[in-house]
Design a protein around this motif. Structure first.
Motif, short mmCIF file in Angstrom:
data_model
loop_
_atom_site.label_atom_id
_atom_site.label_comp_id
_atom_site.label_asym_id
_atom_site.label_seq_id
_atom_site.Cartn_x
_atom_site.Cartn_y
_atom_site.Cartn_z
N GLY A 251 12.54 -40.39 -10.39
CA GLY A 251 12.40 -39.58 -11.59
C GLY A 251 13.26 -40.09 -12.73
O GLY A 251 14.20 -40.86 -12.53
N TRP A 252 12.89 -39.65 -13.92
CA TRP A 252 13.71 -39.88 -15.12
C TRP A 252 14.15 -38.52 -15.65
O TRP A 252 13.33 -37.60 -15.77
N PHE A 253 15.42 -38.43 -15.95
CA PHE A 253 16.01 -37.24 -16.54
C PHE A 253 16.67 -37.63 -17.86
O PHE A 253 16.96 -38.80 -18.10
N GLY B 157 14.59 -32.83 -16.38
CA GLY B 157 13.66 -33.75 -15.75
C GLY B 157 12.45 -33.95 -16.63
O GLY B 157 11.82 -32.97 -17.04
N SER C 165 8.34 -38.02 -13.22
CA SER C 165 8.61 -38.36 -11.83
C SER C 165 7.38 -39.02 -11.23
O SER C 165 6.25 -38.80 -11.69
N TRP D 156 10.14 -31.20 -8.75
CA TRP D 156 10.40 -32.59 -9.13
C TRP D 156 11.30 -32.69 -10.35
O TRP D 156 11.95 -33.72 -10.56
N ASN D 157 11.33 -31.67 -11.18
CA ASN D 157 12.09 -31.75 -12.42
C ASN D 157 13.47 -31.08 -12.32
O ASN D 157 14.11 -30.84 -13.35
N ARG D 158 13.91 -30.79 -11.12
CA ARG D 158 15.23 -30.21 -10.93
C ARG D 158 16.17 -31.23 -10.32
O ARG D 158 15.83 -31.91 -9.35
N ALA D 159 17.36 -31.33 -10.87
CA ALA D 159 18.32 -32.35 -10.45
C ALA D 159 18.65 -32.31 -8.95
O ALA D 159 18.78 -33.37 -8.33
N TYR E 201 17.15 -34.71 -6.16
CA TYR E 201 17.45 -36.13 -6.07
C TYR E 201 18.87 -36.36 -5.55
O TYR E 201 19.80 -35.67 -5.94
N TRP F 20 21.69 -41.30 -8.31
CA TRP F 20 21.59 -41.32 -9.76
C TRP F 20 22.12 -42.63 -10.32
O TRP F 20 23.09 -43.20 -9.79
#
Length: 123
Positions: free
Chosen positions: A32-34, A44, A47, A105-108, A111, A114
């Motif tokens: 993913g990219w945040f 997020g 992903s 998928w959009n929650r830190a 993952y 980093w």
């Protein structure tokens, strides 16, 4: 253990483009990219897993996440960013998960690994 090294950030005028890269060492399931702007929570934005990409609404149609599979559990994750806006200014991070589950998928917390981050500034 997964290692992530980002590159490609910089300064660009509104409407311009940048491509971020993240060199990945180690096996992963989801990438993913945040991004995190000053005073704001880490967000997020994109992903990919099993070739399927998802995006937050604010970047849909402007950003593209892709993955270039290499050999020996090494590959490169990309984020092509077009039509950049000043509100896209932030530190951008790539992230990796070795699990097929673990939350949105959009929650830190989804993952485990980093990168160090790369700054994107749009003026």
């Amino acid at each position: 253990h997964v290692q992530l090294v980002e590159s490609g950030g910089g300064s660009v005028q509104a409407g311009g483009s940048l491509r971020l890269s993240c060199d990945v060492s180690g096996g992963t399931f989801r990438m993913g990219w945040f991004r995190q702007a000053p005073g704001k929570e880490r967000e997020g934005i994109a992903s990919i897993a099993n070739g399927l990409a998802v995006y937050v609404d604010s970047v849909k149609g402007r950003f593209t996440i892709s993955q270039d599979d290499g050999d020996d559990a090494k590959n490169t994750l990309y984020l092509q960013m077009n039509s950049l806006k000043p509100e896209d200014t932030a530190m951008y991070y790539c992230a990796a998960s070795q699990s097929s589950s673990g939350g949105a998928w959009n929650r830190a917390p989804r993952y485990q690994f980093w990168g160090q981050g790369t700054q994107v500034t749009v003026s």
